[in-house]
Enzyme design. Structure first.
Site, PDB file in Angstrom:
ATOM      1  N   CYS A  16       4.378  -9.937 -12.419  1.00 30.06           N
ATOM      2  CA  CYS A  16       3.550  -9.813 -11.216  1.00 30.06           C
ATOM      3  C   CYS A  16       4.431  -9.877  -9.978  1.00 30.06           C
ATOM      4  CB  CYS A  16       2.494 -10.906 -11.170  1.00 30.06           C
ATOM      5  SG  CYS A  16       3.204 -12.562 -11.005  1.00 30.06           S
ATOM      6  N   CYS A  19       5.728 -13.372  -9.177  1.00 32.36           N
ATOM      7  CA  CYS A  19       6.875 -13.789 -10.000  1.00 32.36           C
ATOM      8  C   CYS A  19       8.160 -13.168  -9.460  1.00 32.36           C
ATOM      9  CB  CYS A  19       6.681 -13.352 -11.449  1.00 32.36           C
ATOM     10  SG  CYS A  19       5.090 -13.854 -12.112  1.00 32.36           S
ATOM     11  N   ASP A 394       7.930  25.460  10.901  1.00 29.22           N
ATOM     12  CA  ASP A 394       8.909  26.392  11.434  1.00 29.22           C
ATOM     13  C   ASP A 394       8.657  27.726  10.728  1.00 29.22           C
ATOM     14  OD1 ASP A 394      11.375  27.249  12.747  1.00 29.22           O
ATOM     15  OD2 ASP A 394      12.184  27.292  10.715  1.00 29.22           O
TER      16      ASP A 394
END
Length: 701
Positions: A16, A19, A394
């Protein structure tokens, strides 16, 4: 940060985000380490200073983390249902079910309490170890809250609910780990694209070498059906190469001598001999993997908000839980029930779903984009692109092929060949993109002579001047010629206007006395441009703006053909920059799409700079916020669609996470919130948020 020794490692075993943060803090406290930075999305840590792998693994022992060198491939992990920690949960669950059964059969027996206690200890041992260590340091994270809640439940005699919470929390963590691994697989699959070894000719001998041992200049022999292990240039042979892994293009590309080829692409037909031009760590594929992993570490605005919110949210929840557990009993005397409610609030307070709501979505979206040949350089660019309403393009080389050709020539009382010859000689000293078209035309018609242009002068964005055979010639735009000569007949203006309305850029040639003629030059529109513009409207883009240095009539003709909403013509490079700044203000953000080289200032000034042709140019990979790896716009609609979907999912996840917490907390008022309901709400929210994020893997064109 001052220059110092740094090393990056891969980390195996993160379950996680919390952690990962704990591991980062532990590493920062190691002797010899001055700084450390964890990239949770890519499962990596960069350490500044001197330390060893053993010391890093010790810092990650609370989570049984395994540390590998950055180039070392991760070991294949057992599926989470076969891992040691999960087996403990099986045993814990069996003990819980058995204890439930015994308690329903034998009333007032102490046996279920022993079973529940054993279930809590076996299933929650790792959790308690982390939680108690954090509690001793006054670090209130998920493990701390869960430890207090479970031990508190046992203390007031709710052994069964404490054991249920342990198991549901373990399931929640396993699902979170699984979902993060699933999201990371997009990058892991990229790392496996290129072979680890190749057949190389060196000193007239053919040998198989590992890619780390291949040197620049080695000749790599690639047989039909084999993947290329390194970037290089074809020196012998011809074949078609499937570049889908790099550019996302499904149609194979023909390659012959002097063409560039990339690591990870597939040789389909002929035998190729390729001179290696980049080391393994510098290949286009290696750069893509590195940039994508770095992108996953970039915090998106919503993630920064969530992290900041969670930082204050958790302590506030602890205070609320304490007040619920202590204030009402002072008036009612019912301590057990209110302590139970306070513990349930602690469980609801776990910010699991909220913390995971953004990173899983971002990692998944960036990984999906990379597999489709689009490099998004960070969560911030993903979110910004998702909110855009306007995109500027462009023209030359982006909406058009960028290879101008002379389509028509009109001499005004002069010789046609003379007009072309003089124009070509003048353009030999010019760097203008249209110069190459005039020179090619003169070469084709064999009128390009050796001649010296004296007193050459280039006027940026307008034209060129020079002396040839003692005559001063001017070549440039119609307005420039009219300024220089001060005159142009109505018939000449009419011819020029007709050519411009067909979509041509007109270049006029004149001497000091008269206008000699004009050349019409056109840049072929890409077949995909109109289709791409239409798809952009379908995904929610409202304005498309074409920027060009062309005259307004030529620009209008091309713009109408492609289907853009706005056209800005006769722009010098500095004008494009100003236009982009104005568009950012008007539309509260604008993307600029260019080739990443000539458009660098405009790309930098835009909200999101999108460069195309990233596979062939390091500039595009380094400077753009988003790089389309193919030299085409086909992947732009997918990029916008993915960005919009990701932004929507992040908002859904955050809203849902906060709503489910608020709903659960409201259940405290009538006293309906139970421990198992609290953990179930938290686990359910985390699971739904994760599954919602993983939907981004299914986004296709």
């Amino acid at each position: 940060m001052p220059e110092q020794t740094s090393k990056t490692y891969r980390v195996q075993g993160f379950s996680c985000a919390g952690c990962a943060n704990t591991f980062e803090q532990n590493v920062k406290r190691l002797d010899g380490v001055t700084e450390a930075s964890v990239n949770f999305g890519a499962s990596k840590i960069t350490v500044y200073g001197l330390t060893s792998r053993e010391a890093l693994e010790k810092a990650g022992s609370f989570e049984n983390l395994k540390i590998l060198d950055e180039k070392e491939k991760q070991e294949k992990q057992l599926p989470f249902w076969k891992q040691k920690e999960t087996i403990k949960v099986y045993v814990s669950a069996i003990l819980l079910l058995a204890s439930w059964y015994v308690s329903s059969v034998l009333e007032d027996s102490w046996i279920p309490t022993i079973g529940y206690g054993a279930s809590i200890v076996i299933g929650g041992y790792t959790l308690f170890r982390k939680g108690l260590k954090n509690l001793s340091r006054l670090q209130f994270d998920m493990s701390t809250l869960m430890t207090i809640a479970i031990l508190g439940a046992a203390a007031i005699g709710e052994w069964g609910e404490g054991a249920t919470v342990v198991i549901l929390f373990a399931i929640s963590e396993a699902l979170e780990t699984y979902s993060m691994d699933k999201a990371r697989q997009s990058i892991a699959s990229l790392m496996d694209i290129a072979p680890n070894e190749a057949l190389v000719r060196r000193n007239e001998k053919e040998i198989v070498l590992r890619v780390e041992d291949i040197r620049l200049g080695d000749i790599m022999i690639v047989k039909p059906g084999q993947k290329l292990a390194m970037d290089g240039k074809v020196v012998r042979g011809a074949s078609t190469i499937n570049q889908a892994a790099i550019t996302g293009e499904s149609i194979p590309v023909a390659k012959t001598v002097a063409d560039e080829v990339y690591a990870g692409t597939l040789n389909e037909e002929g035998l190729l001999e390729v001179e290696v031009t980049k080391r393994v760590e510098d290949t286009t594929l290696a750069k893509i993997i590195h940039l994508v992993e770095e992108a996953q570490a970039e915090r998106a605005p919503s993630q920064a908000f969530v992290d900041k919110f969670a930082k204050y949210y958790t302590p506030v929840i602890i205070v609320i839980a304490f007040l619920i557990a202590t204030l009402p009993p002072l008036f009612t005397g019912n301590w057990v029930d209110w302590i139970y409610q306070g513990l349930a609030v602690l469980v609801v307070g776990c910010p699991c779903a909220l913390v995971v709501s953004t990173p899983v979505a971002i990692v998944t979206a960036i990984g999906n984009a990379a597999k489709n040949g689009v490099l998004i350089k960070g969560g911030i660019h993903l979110e910004t692109a998702g909110a855009l309403k306007a995109i500027a393009f462009d023209k030359t080389g982006t909406l058009t092929k960028g290879i101008p050709v002379v389509t028509e020539m009109e001499p005004f009382g002069s010789n046609r060949e003379d007009v072309l010859r003089i124009a070509a000689l003048l353009e030999k000293g010019s760097q203008h993109p249209l110069a190459s078209a005039i020179i090619r035309k003169a070469e084709q018609e064999k009128v390009l002579e050796i001649g010296e242009v004296k007193d050459f002068q280039s006027v940026t964005g307008k034209g060129v001047q020079g002396n040839l055979d003692n005559i001063r010639y001017t070549l440039g735009s119609p307005s420039f010629l009219e300024t220089v000569l001060g005159r142009m007949s109505s018939s000449q203006k009419s011819i020029i206007q007709d050519l411009e309305e067909k979509g041509n850029t007109v270049i006029v040639l004149g001497s000091q006395k008269e206008i000699l003629g004009c050349l019409a030059i056109a840049d072929e529109v890409r077949e995909s441009s109109k289709r791409v513009i239409q798809k952009l409207y379908q995904v929610g883009i409202e304005k498309t703006i074409m920027l060009t240095g062309d005259n307004p009539r030529a620009a209008q003709a091309i713009g109408n053909q492609i289907g853009v909403t706005d056209i800005q013509a006769e722009l010098l490079p500095q004008d494009k920059l100003e236009v982009i700044k104005g568009l950012r203000t008007t539309y509260k953000g604008v993307a600029m799409v260019g080739d990443g080289i000539n458009d660098a200032p405009a790309l930098a000034a835009s909200s999101v700079g999108i460069a195309m042709g990233g596979a062939g140019t390091d500039t595009a990979l380094e400077t753009a916020d988003i790089a389309l790896m193919s030299d085409d716009l086909e992947k732009l609609p997918l990029t916008m669609k993915l960005s919009r979907r990701a932004l929507a999912i992040i908002k859904q996840n955050i809203s849902f996470s906060l709503a489910i917490k608020a709903a659960a907390l409201l259940l405290v008022i009538p006293g309906w919130l139970t421990l198992w309901l609290a953990i179930f709400a938290d686990m359910g929210a985390t699971l739904l948020v994760t599954l919602n994020s993983l939907r981004l893997l299914r986004v296709k064109e």
